[in-house]
Design a protein around this motif. Structure first.
Motif, PDB file in Angstrom:
ATOM      1  N   ILE A  25       0.706  -1.090   0.100  1.00  0.00           N
ATOM      2  CA  ILE A  25      -0.025  -0.073   0.000  1.00  0.00           C
ATOM      3  C   ILE A  25       0.691   1.247  -0.055  1.00  0.00           C
ATOM      4  N   SER A  26       0.625   1.913  -0.851  1.00  0.00           N
ATOM      5  CA  SER A  26       1.489   3.346  -0.966  1.00  0.00           C
ATOM      6  C   SER A  26       0.670   4.509  -0.335  1.00  0.00           C
ATOM      7  N   ALA A  27       1.522   5.461   0.080  1.00  0.00           N
ATOM      8  CA  ALA A  27       0.887   6.545   0.682  1.00  0.00           C
ATOM      9  C   ALA A  27       0.273   7.442  -0.558  1.00  0.00           C
ATOM     10  N   PRO A  28      -0.636   8.186  -0.217  1.00  0.00           N
ATOM     11  CA  PRO A  28      -1.547   8.858  -1.192  1.00  0.00           C
ATOM     12  C   PRO A  28      -0.417   9.867  -2.140  1.00  0.00           C
ATOM     13  N   SER A  29      -0.680   9.780  -3.512  1.00  0.00           N
ATOM     14  CA  SER A  29       0.318  10.726  -4.380  1.00  0.00           C
ATOM     15  C   SER A  29       0.048  12.171  -3.855  1.00  0.00           C
ATOM     16  N   THR A  30       1.410  12.866  -4.220  1.00  0.00           N
ATOM     17  CA  THR A  30       1.208  14.376  -4.048  1.00  0.00           C
ATOM     18  C   THR A  30       0.517  15.316  -4.862  1.00  0.00           C
ATOM     19  N   TRP A  64      -6.407  21.723  -8.236  1.00  0.00           N
ATOM     20  CA  TRP A  64      -5.532  20.615  -8.485  1.00  0.00           C
ATOM     21  C   TRP A  64      -6.304  19.236  -9.194  1.00  0.00           C
ATOM     22  N   ASP A  65      -5.567  18.456  -9.550  1.00  0.00           N
ATOM     23  CA  ASP A  65      -6.364  17.228 -10.275  1.00  0.00           C
ATOM     24  C   ASP A  65      -6.374  16.182  -9.047  1.00  0.00           C
ATOM     25  N   PRO A  66      -7.347  15.496  -9.051  1.00  0.00           N
ATOM     26  CA  PRO A  66      -7.511  14.148  -8.265  1.00  0.00           C
ATOM     27  C   PRO A  66      -6.208  13.432  -8.287  1.00  0.00           C
ATOM     28  N   VAL A  67      -5.861  13.089  -7.241  1.00  0.00           N
ATOM     29  CA  VAL A  67      -4.355  12.252  -7.265  1.00  0.00           C
ATOM     30  C   VAL A  67      -4.877  10.747  -7.689  1.00  0.00           C
ATOM     31  N   ALA A  68      -3.687  10.079  -8.319  1.00  0.00           N
ATOM     32  CA  ALA A  68      -3.961   8.823  -8.545  1.00  0.00           C
ATOM     33  C   ALA A  68      -4.097   7.869  -7.365  1.00  0.00           C
ATOM     34  N   VAL A  69      -4.981   6.768  -7.525  1.00  0.00           N
ATOM     35  CA  VAL A  69      -5.274   5.941  -6.282  1.00  0.00           C
ATOM     36  C   VAL A  69      -4.827   4.436  -6.614  1.00  0.00           C
ATOM     37  N   ILE A  99      -9.011   8.480  -1.919  1.00  0.00           N
ATOM     38  CA  ILE A  99      -8.803   9.783  -0.973  1.00  0.00           C
ATOM     39  C   ILE A  99     -10.056  10.093  -0.318  1.00  0.00           C
ATOM     40  N   ASP A 100     -10.043  10.477   1.088  1.00  0.00           N
ATOM     41  CA  ASP A 100     -10.948  11.058   1.645  1.00  0.00           C
ATOM     42  C   ASP A 100     -11.316  12.499   1.472  1.00  0.00           C
ATOM     43  N   TYR A 101     -10.197  13.367   1.787  1.00  0.00           N
ATOM     44  CA  TYR A 101     -10.323  14.714   1.643  1.00  0.00           C
ATOM     45  C   TYR A 101      -8.938  15.323   1.416  1.00  0.00           C
ATOM     46  N   TYR A 102      -8.926  16.691   0.979  1.00  0.00           N
ATOM     47  CA  TYR A 102      -7.514  17.430   0.956  1.00  0.00           C
ATOM     48  C   TYR A 102      -7.539  18.365   2.162  1.00  0.00           C
ATOM     49  N   GLU A 103      -6.219  18.622   2.669  1.00  0.00           N
ATOM     50  CA  GLU A 103      -6.007  19.584   3.481  1.00  0.00           C
ATOM     51  C   GLU A 103      -5.128  20.749   2.878  1.00  0.00           C
ATOM     52  N   VAL A 104      -5.596  22.017   2.969  1.00  0.00           N
ATOM     53  CA  VAL A 104      -4.945  23.143   2.454  1.00  0.00           C
ATOM     54  C   VAL A 104      -4.220  24.124   3.551  1.00  0.00           C
ATOM     55  N   TYR A 105      -3.040  24.393   3.448  1.00  0.00           N
ATOM     56  CA  TYR A 105      -2.390  25.249   4.317  1.00  0.00           C
ATOM     57  C   TYR A 105      -1.756  26.465   3.849  1.00  0.00           C
ATOM     58  N   ALA A 140      -1.596  10.364   5.065  1.00  0.00           N
ATOM     59  CA  ALA A 140      -1.207  11.877   4.128  1.00  0.00           C
ATOM     60  C   ALA A 140      -0.144  11.519   3.159  1.00  0.00           C
ATOM     61  N   SER A 141      -0.470  12.466   2.307  1.00  0.00           N
ATOM     62  CA  SER A 141       0.662  12.509   1.113  1.00  0.00           C
ATOM     63  C   SER A 141       1.461  13.385   1.680  1.00  0.00           C
ATOM     64  N   THR A 142       2.893  13.625   1.036  1.00  0.00           N
ATOM     65  CA  THR A 142       3.568  14.922   1.041  1.00  0.00           C
ATOM     66  C   THR A 142       2.812  15.845   0.643  1.00  0.00           C
TER      67      THR A 142
END
Length: 294
Positions: A42-47, A63-68, A74-80, A121-123
């Protein structure tokens, strides 16, 4: 664990490779001699790869949906912003875009992480969004009657200009030290002339969020009326004084005549709005006359 079917739901695991071994057992509880193994990776989510633009008074991240592939959904995305510490979190979103108001000038870095259904979490992918302030207006000036008229070029930054701030001061002052004398929505400003020395003016754009652009400076010199060249001629019992019209920064509205040895101590004879003045000769010898534009 034991199952009575040929399927087993593992659930979610942390990123990495997990080896699973399977043995058969009969109704007597006897296990098979050998086990079949399977490795599950199992790989971490793509960046995510966000992009950002400013439109109007808002900024837009997308951004484009990341590859799965070989990854959990993917459940959700975090924005910082300005880093990925917990205190820099702006939002959690199940979409692939984020919108908010621009509240900075210059460059700001935003980060986006993908979070899968297992909480992995992805990088963080990053994007720099630059809010460029309005450039300095190019200012022109003109004296008219007892007014100074300022005009300038229309300027905008990434955020539309809402108004222009006008300041006035002396040539030795800075924009910060100068006094605000008005705000206008157009590109012209008129001020009553109450000075007789060089003044410095500044104009800067104010955007929809109140941010100031780059200030444009303009020094405006002031010239008093020039010295008239006075001539005299005798006409019978009268002496006629005449002179050429003079100008300064402001319109000369009248001329004042004096008689005496010095201008300060001389007697005021009168004021005229023309360029001649006559009076009766009531002296013998030499008299000195003065004329000054007002």
């Amino acid at each position: 664990t034991r199952v009575t079917s040929n399927r087993f739901k593992v659930g979610t695991v942390s990123p990495g490779t997990v080896n699973y071994y399977i043995k058969a057992y009969d109704s007597e509880g006897v296990y098979s001699t050998n086990a079949v193994s399977i490795a599950v990776t199992i790989s971490a989510p793509s960046t995510p790869a966000p992009t950002g633009v400013i439109e109007g008074g808002s900024y837009f991240l997308s951004w484009d949906p990341v590859a799965v592939t070989s990854r959990y959904t993917i459940d959700y995305y975090e924005v910082y912003e300005d880093g990925t510490a917990p205190g820099n979190l702006l939002d959690k979103t199940d979409t692939t875009r984020f919108v908010s108001l621009v509240d900075w000038q210059g460059a700001k870095t935003f980060f986006v992480k993908a979070i899968d259904i297992s909480g992995n979490a992805s990088t963080a992918g990053s994007v720099v969004v630059t809010n460029t302030p309005a450039s300095a207006p190019t200012i022109s000036s003109k004296y008219e009657d007892n007014l100074l008229k300022l005009s300038w070029s229309e300027v905008h930054g990434n955020i539309p200009t809402r108004a222009y701030l006008v300041k006035q001061g002396t040539p030795s002052q800075t924009f910060t030290q100068a006094s605000e004398i008005g705000r206008v929505k157009g590109t012209a400003f008129t001020v009553d002339v109450t000075w007789n020395t060089t003044q410095k003016f500044w104009v800067t754009a104010v955007d929809e969020h109140g941010n100031l652009g780059t200030e444009g400076p303009k020094e405006v010199s002031f010239s008093a009326p020039s010295i008239p060249t006075l001539q005299s001629s005798f006409l019978g019992e009268q002496v006629k004084l005449s002179w050429a019209a003079v100008t300064g920064s402001l319109t000369v509205s009248e001329y004042e005549l004096r008689r005496g040895s010095t201008f300060g101590a001389a007697t005021v004879l009168g004021k005229v709005d023309g360029t001649t003045f006559s009076l009766k000769v009531d002296w013998g010898g030499t008299q000195k006359f003065w004329v000054v534009g007002i």
